[in-house]
Design an enzyme around this catalytic site. Structure first.
Site, mmCIF file in Angstrom:
data_model
loop_
_atom_site.group_PDB
_atom_site.id
_atom_site.type_symbol
_atom_site.label_atom_id
_atom_site.label_comp_id
_atom_site.label_asym_id
_atom_site.label_seq_id
_atom_site.Cartn_x
_atom_site.Cartn_y
_atom_site.Cartn_z
ATOM 1 C CG ASP A 26 -1.517 4.038 -4.290
ATOM 2 O OD1 ASP A 26 -0.721 3.772 -5.216
ATOM 3 O OD2 ASP A 26 -1.832 3.200 -3.420
ATOM 4 C CG HIS A 77 4.431 -4.450 -5.432
ATOM 5 N ND1 HIS A 77 4.178 -5.787 -5.578
ATOM 6 C CD2 HIS A 77 4.687 -4.265 -4.109
ATOM 7 C CE1 HIS A 77 4.265 -6.401 -4.400
ATOM 8 N NE2 HIS A 77 4.579 -5.493 -3.494
HETATM 9 C C1 BDR Z 1 0.489 -2.341 -4.525
HETATM 10 O O1 BDR Z 1 -0.052 -1.802 -3.314
HETATM 11 C C2 BDR Z 1 0.609 -0.594 -2.980
HETATM 12 O O2 BDR Z 1 1.006 -0.609 -1.655
HETATM 13 C C3 BDR Z 1 1.802 -0.496 -3.877
HETATM 14 O O3 BDR Z 1 2.098 0.851 -4.204
HETATM 15 C C4 BDR Z 1 1.425 -1.305 -5.090
HETATM 16 O O4 BDR Z 1 0.726 -0.514 -6.023
HETATM 17 C C5 BDR Z 1 1.159 -3.676 -4.225
HETATM 18 O O5 BDR Z 1 0.249 -4.602 -3.722
HETATM 19 CA CA CA Z 2 0.761 1.939 -5.891
#
Ligand code: BDR
Ligand code: CA
Length: 315
Positions: free
Chosen positions: A10, A241
Site C-alpha cells: 500500500d 516497518h
Molecule cells: C504498517 O502500516 C503502514 O502505515 C506501513 O506502511 C506499515 O506497513 C506499520 O504499522
Molecule cells: Ca505498508
C-alpha cells in the site's frame, strides 16, 4: 538462486523503501506487485506501485490491482499525515506511463502460486485482504506457497493505531484471522521488531546523497514522515516497518524469533490485536469457534546495527 516473491503493498513511504531495498539487493525474483488499501486507497496504491517501478527502471514487473475494501467492514481511510495525500510525501509524481495487468491481485497470487508450487514467498506489507481473498479462491495455495513473511501485528508490545492493534491488522482483522489460521508457514514481522529497527535523520541523509534514482526519490519523500515522527515522539526517526520484512528475508541470521500460535481479535475495542499464547492447548477458541494451534514465527529481536548497515549498503 533468487527467491521468488510477490510483494503486496500500500505504498506508502516505508513500502517504497522496502520495495527499493528488495530490488537493489538483487536477491529476489520479484514476480509482481499486488496493491491494497491502507496508507492510501487502492487506486492510488496501484498508481504508486507503477510509478515506483518506473523510477526503479523495472516496468517489466507486473502490477495487479487489489481489493478496494476490507472483507467485511468499511475501510478506515488513508493516513495523509504520515505518508502524504499522495502516499509519497506529497512530492506530486507524474502519472505512470504503464498500466496494471487485467487480473485482480487475488487471481494473480493464485495463478502464480499454483503454477510454481513450493517456490513463491508472499510478502504482504499492508492489510491482508488480498491474501485472504486468494485463499478463498483457491485454498490449496496454503500448501503450494513456500511461505508467507508479512509486516503486521504486535504480539508482546502495544499497537500503533491504538494500544491493541498495529495498522495493517487493524485495517482488516478478519482477513488477518484467515491468514494466521491457514495451514501455511507464516512469519510475522510486527511491531515487536519494527519498533526496534529505526533510522535517524542523520542516517537517512544517505538516501538524498545517493546517485541512484530510487534512493533520491526516497530522500524526497521522507521529510514528511520525519515531521510526523517529530510531532508524535519528539524525534526525527523513521521506523523501518516494511523494509524489516525484506531485511529478515535477506539475512534471517540477524534476527531472533519465537514460535507462537496467533489469534486475531475481530471484535470490540481490541479489534486487530494479534494475541499470542505459548500454552497451545489452553488458547480459547475464537469468535468463529476456530482453534488455531499451529505456531507462526514471530520476529522479536535483531542485531539492529547490522540490519541498518545492510539497508544502508543498498542505498
Ligand atoms: C504498517 O502500516 C503502514 O502505515 C506501513 O506502511 C506499515 O506497513 C506499520 O504499522
Ligand atoms: Ca505498508
Amino acid at each position: 538462486m533468487a527467491e521468488k516473491i510477490i510483494f503486496d503493498t500500500d505504498p506508502g513511504i516505508d513500502d517504497t523503501i522496502a520495495l527499493f531495498l528488495a530490488l537493489a539487493s538483487g536477491k529476489f525474483d520479484v514476480l509482481g506487485l499486488t496493491t491494497i488499501f491502507g496508507n492510501v486507497h487502492t487506486d492510488l496504491a496501484t498508481t504508486n506501485a507503477l510509478r515506483l517501478l518506473e523510477i526503479a527502471g523495472r516496468t517489466d514487473i507486473p502490477v495487479a490491482h487489489g481489493a478496494d475494501k476490507p472483507l467485511v467492514r468499511p475501510y478506515h481511510g488513508p493516513v495523509p499525515h504520515i505518508h502524504g495525500a499522495d502516499g509519497q510525501g506529497d512530492v506530486n509524481l507524474p502519472p505512470p506511463s504503464t498500466k496494471a495487468i487485467d487480473q485482480s491481485a487475488a487471481q494473480f497470487i493464485v495463478e502464480q502460486v499454483m503454477s510454481q508450487p513450493g517456490e513463491i514467498t508472499l510478502v504482504p506489507v499492508g492489510p491482508l485482504t488480498n491474501i485472504a481473498l486468494a485463499l478463498h479462491i483457491q485454498p490449496k495455495i496454503a500448501e503450494k506457497v513456500k511461505r508467507v513473511v508479512l509486516m503486521g501485528g504486535a504480539a508482546l508490545v502495544p499497537g500503533n493505531v491504538n494500544p491493541a492493534a498495529e495498522a495493517n491488522i487493524f485495517n482488516d482483522p478478519e482477513a488477518a484471522h484467515v491468514v494466521f489460521s491457514a495451514p501455511w508457514d507464516v512469519t510475522m514481522v510486527g511491531l515487536d521488531i519494527t519498533h526496534q529497527v529505526l533510522l535517524t535523520d542523520e542516517q537517512l541523509k544517505a538516501f538524498a546523497a545517493s546517485d541512484k534514482a530510487t534512493s533520491q526519490h526516497v530522500g524526497k519523500i521522507i521529510p514528511l514522515y520525519l515531521d510526523f515522527a517529530h510531532k508524535m515522539m519528539g524525534r526525527q526517526v523513521m521506523y523501518m516497518h516494511d523494509p524489516t520484512a525484506i531485511s529478515y528475508l535477506l539475512k534471517p541470521e540477524l534476527f531472533e524469533t519465537r514460535q507462537y500460535p496467533v489469534r486475531v481479535e475481530t471484535q470490540g475495542m481490541s479489534s486487530g490485536k494479534t494475541w499470542v499464547w505459548s500454552r497451545t492447548g489452553d488458547f480459547p477458541p475464537d469468535h468463529f469457534g476456530y482453534n488455531v494451534d499451529h505456531p507462526a514465527t514471530i520476529v522479536v529481536g535483531a542485531d539492529v546495527e547490522a540490519v541498518n548497515a545492510m539497508t544502508l549498503s543498498y542505498v
